[in-house]
Write a protein that holds these residues in place. Sequence first.
Motif, short mmCIF file in Angstrom:
data_model
loop_
_atom_site.label_atom_id
_atom_site.label_comp_id
_atom_site.label_asym_id
_atom_site.label_seq_id
_atom_site.Cartn_x
_atom_site.Cartn_y
_atom_site.Cartn_z
N HIS A 227 0.90 -1.20 0.10
CA HIS A 227 -0.02 0.04 -0.13
C HIS A 227 0.98 1.39 -0.11
O HIS A 227 1.82 1.37 0.61
CB HIS A 227 -0.90 0.03 1.06
CG HIS A 227 -0.28 0.13 2.53
ND1 HIS A 227 -0.09 1.32 3.16
CD2 HIS A 227 0.37 -0.71 3.55
CE1 HIS A 227 0.80 1.22 4.27
NE2 HIS A 227 0.80 -0.20 4.50
N VAL A 228 0.40 2.17 -0.73
CA VAL A 228 0.95 3.55 -0.60
C VAL A 228 0.11 4.81 -0.42
O VAL A 228 -1.15 4.47 -0.75
CB VAL A 228 1.79 3.87 -2.02
CG1 VAL A 228 2.90 2.87 -2.08
CG2 VAL A 228 0.83 3.76 -3.30
N GLN A 229 0.36 5.74 -0.08
CA GLN A 229 -0.78 6.94 0.11
C GLN A 229 0.13 8.12 -0.71
O GLN A 229 1.04 8.44 -0.55
CB GLN A 229 -0.48 7.48 1.72
CG GLN A 229 -1.42 8.34 1.88
CD GLN A 229 -1.26 9.06 3.55
OE1 GLN A 229 -1.04 8.14 4.20
NE2 GLN A 229 -1.82 10.09 3.75
N ARG A 260 -10.78 4.54 11.12
CA ARG A 260 -11.21 5.23 12.70
C ARG A 260 -12.16 4.56 13.07
O ARG A 260 -13.45 5.26 13.26
CB ARG A 260 -10.92 6.64 12.73
CG ARG A 260 -10.82 7.22 14.01
CD ARG A 260 -10.85 8.76 13.93
NE ARG A 260 -12.02 9.20 13.84
CZ ARG A 260 -12.42 10.49 13.78
NH1 ARG A 260 -11.40 11.48 14.04
NH2 ARG A 260 -13.71 10.91 13.39
N SER A 261 -12.45 3.18 13.53
CA SER A 261 -13.46 2.67 14.10
C SER A 261 -14.70 2.82 13.16
O SER A 261 -15.77 3.33 13.86
CB SER A 261 -13.72 3.32 15.39
OG SER A 261 -12.45 2.87 16.18
N SER A 262 -14.73 2.79 11.89
CA SER A 262 -15.52 2.79 10.83
C SER A 262 -16.41 4.23 10.78
O SER A 262 -17.60 4.12 10.39
CB SER A 262 -16.98 1.78 11.26
OG SER A 262 -16.24 0.37 11.24
N SER A 263 -15.74 5.13 11.17
CA SER A 263 -16.59 6.53 10.99
C SER A 263 -16.36 6.84 9.65
O SER A 263 -17.40 7.46 9.25
CB SER A 263 -15.63 7.42 12.10
OG SER A 263 -14.36 7.72 11.54
N GLY A 301 -3.82 13.73 11.46
CA GLY A 301 -2.84 12.90 12.19
C GLY A 301 -3.00 11.60 11.58
O GLY A 301 -3.39 11.40 10.39
N GLN A 302 -2.73 10.47 12.41
CA GLN A 302 -2.40 9.23 12.09
C GLN A 302 -3.81 8.53 12.20
O GLN A 302 -4.41 8.57 13.25
CB GLN A 302 -1.24 8.30 12.82
CG GLN A 302 -1.36 6.88 12.45
CD GLN A 302 -0.30 6.10 13.21
OE1 GLN A 302 1.03 6.42 13.21
NE2 GLN A 302 -0.81 5.19 13.89
N HIS A 303 -4.28 7.61 11.39
CA HIS A 303 -5.74 7.06 11.20
C HIS A 303 -5.40 5.47 11.01
O HIS A 303 -4.65 5.29 10.11
CB HIS A 303 -6.80 7.76 10.56
CG HIS A 303 -6.86 8.89 10.86
ND1 HIS A 303 -7.57 9.33 12.04
CD2 HIS A 303 -6.41 10.31 10.22
CE1 HIS A 303 -7.67 10.87 12.20
NE2 HIS A 303 -7.12 11.22 11.14
N ASP A 304 -5.87 4.49 11.52
CA ASP A 304 -5.67 3.41 11.08
C ASP A 304 -6.91 2.99 10.20
O ASP A 304 -8.20 3.33 10.08
CB ASP A 304 -6.24 2.24 12.39
CG ASP A 304 -5.14 2.31 13.32
OD1 ASP A 304 -4.13 2.47 13.06
OD2 ASP A 304 -5.57 1.81 14.54
N PHE A 305 -6.22 2.41 8.98
CA PHE A 305 -6.89 2.00 7.59
C PHE A 305 -7.22 0.70 7.66
O PHE A 305 -6.38 -0.33 7.62
CB PHE A 305 -6.13 2.54 6.45
CG PHE A 305 -7.04 2.41 5.37
CD1 PHE A 305 -7.72 3.60 4.77
CD2 PHE A 305 -7.01 1.22 4.66
CE1 PHE A 305 -8.34 3.24 3.40
CE2 PHE A 305 -7.53 1.30 3.17
CZ PHE A 305 -8.35 2.26 2.93
N THR A 319 -4.71 -3.93 8.33
CA THR A 319 -4.70 -2.89 8.97
C THR A 319 -3.40 -2.14 8.96
O THR A 319 -2.34 -2.56 9.29
CB THR A 319 -5.11 -3.01 10.74
OG1 THR A 319 -6.34 -3.37 10.84
CG2 THR A 319 -5.10 -1.50 11.33
N PHE A 320 -3.31 -0.94 8.46
CA PHE A 320 -2.07 -0.13 8.24
C PHE A 320 -2.53 1.46 8.42
O PHE A 320 -3.71 1.85 8.17
CB PHE A 320 -1.64 -0.37 7.02
CG PHE A 320 -2.46 -0.11 5.84
CD1 PHE A 320 -2.66 1.03 5.29
CD2 PHE A 320 -2.85 -1.24 5.28
CE1 PHE A 320 -3.41 1.12 4.13
CE2 PHE A 320 -3.72 -1.19 3.98
CZ PHE A 320 -3.96 0.07 3.69
N PRO A 321 -1.59 2.28 8.95
CA PRO A 321 -1.75 3.49 9.25
C PRO A 321 -1.70 4.47 8.19
O PRO A 321 -1.03 4.25 7.03
CB PRO A 321 -0.57 3.93 10.10
CG PRO A 321 0.50 3.27 9.58
CD PRO A 321 -0.11 2.03 9.48
#
Length: 521
Positions: A227-229, A260-263, A301-305, A319-321
């Motif tokens: 993965h890349v951003q 972020r927890s399915s938001s 900021g950082q978010h879990d994907f 799961t990656f940031p």
Amino acid sequence: MNWSFRMLVLFQYNIFVYQVIANVIEITEPEGEISSPSSSECDDGFYTQSWKFVLSDDSALFVKVTDFNITSCNEATLVVQSFARSIYCGKQTAPAIIFVSETTDVTFTSYTSYCSNLFRFIYKRIRITVTVLTPHFQHSVGKKITFLIDVKHIPKDELHLLCSLNCNRVNVQLVNTTEVASCVINQPGKTQYTGKCESEAQSLKIEQVGEFHLENELSKENLNLQHVQENTFREGATFLNDVTVSHTYLYPILYSASIRSSSVTTSLSAKPFDLSKYTSHSREKAIFQLQPQQVTSLGPGQHDFHLVLQNNVSYVTYTFPIYINEKLGTLNVTSINGRYVGIYPHLFPVQITLTKGAPANITLSIREITNGKLIPSENVTISCLSTISCQRIQISMKPPHYTKQFRVAAIAKNEISFVEGISEVIESVTKIYDVYFDSRRVFGGMSSILHLYVKGDVGNYDLKLFFNGTLEINTPLVIQNKTIVAVLSDDIPINVRQYTKFVFDHTFQTYGMYAILAIVS
């Protein structure tokens, strides 16, 4: 002659009309018996009835005539209309067994008032079925797919069938007309199978063609996901992010992602099968585009994907940031304990505050002040991943070995900004960290031993002991390097190896309660 010709034409015309309006019964039962009608149904001297057998590729019709008494074509006929037309109306033409594999009409016509007991036949609709026994959620590439081949309503002794299953271009010969067979397919997508039975003696063939979809079983090993951003500048100081994942091409794959927890959720549908990509082991890309309102909802900021790749036979989770960058504000650096801190190697706490923005990598360094110049020293790098954490950073650092005055410098940066900050002048001095007084050996009216445990840097200090507010002892106090006077046998609730013990004699003249204050400075 003219009269006879006209009568002949009229007779043929009447027959044609009756055939057009003949009653047609569509036979749906798989087997049964049909016979000529009773005489009461033929009272008017003409009767016609047709039975229709609708056949498809998977079925054939077996007819066995058990009774046939039509002796003259002028009295009655039995017509079988399939791929060809056959008329039975005399003893010499009486059929015995008929096999047909196309839609068939059997028509009985009587030209007299007598039609009972003229014929009787039994029929069977021979049909092949191929059932996939393996559940659809197990239709995986490279795994065995099981079928049940079954031929129903086979007439005994009159028919011998040779059956086979063709699957993935492989032909499997079957021993029986009811049998379980299997095959293994090494390519995803739509696969066709054919169950077929033939009889050379009767020139008969029935077959059922079906299809099902095979899917690759997904795993982290065979996907090899990366993965890349990819960042594209948008409004203000915030970067919108396209998250791109790539993996070995497998089929099919449905992508679901939440942050972020399915938001924030998004999904991508499976694409059509591409044989060239599959055979060449190409890498497939999936791009998740975050919309401006989603970025605003998440914040910097950082978010879990959280990513799920799935199909009907398997699923894999990752799961990656990912990072949403915001321009950094002012960077403040402060010594929590103020200007004076302990000497090396004691640590002192530093407060780092970013007034705005995240995430950030922050590099801290001690800059010694020598002749008015800052001399870079050892660096420490930390990260903060959210706006809140970037505003509340505390870290412990060591002062320089020999220089007393110094500053703490900081550099913070992220993908879109860079800021610097530096503290006020900090000075390292010898320092007392703790004093413990042991009064268990104090007695009234006689000389008593006072034990004082001091934790501090090597150096010279002053000690003042006050008894009930009165200064009784005022003396220099020296802590020497690597000198441990305290011992474990002292049995006191401190780590004695970090303290230096001092012993004093003092005589308390009276009995009672004494408040003892020890000041080391």
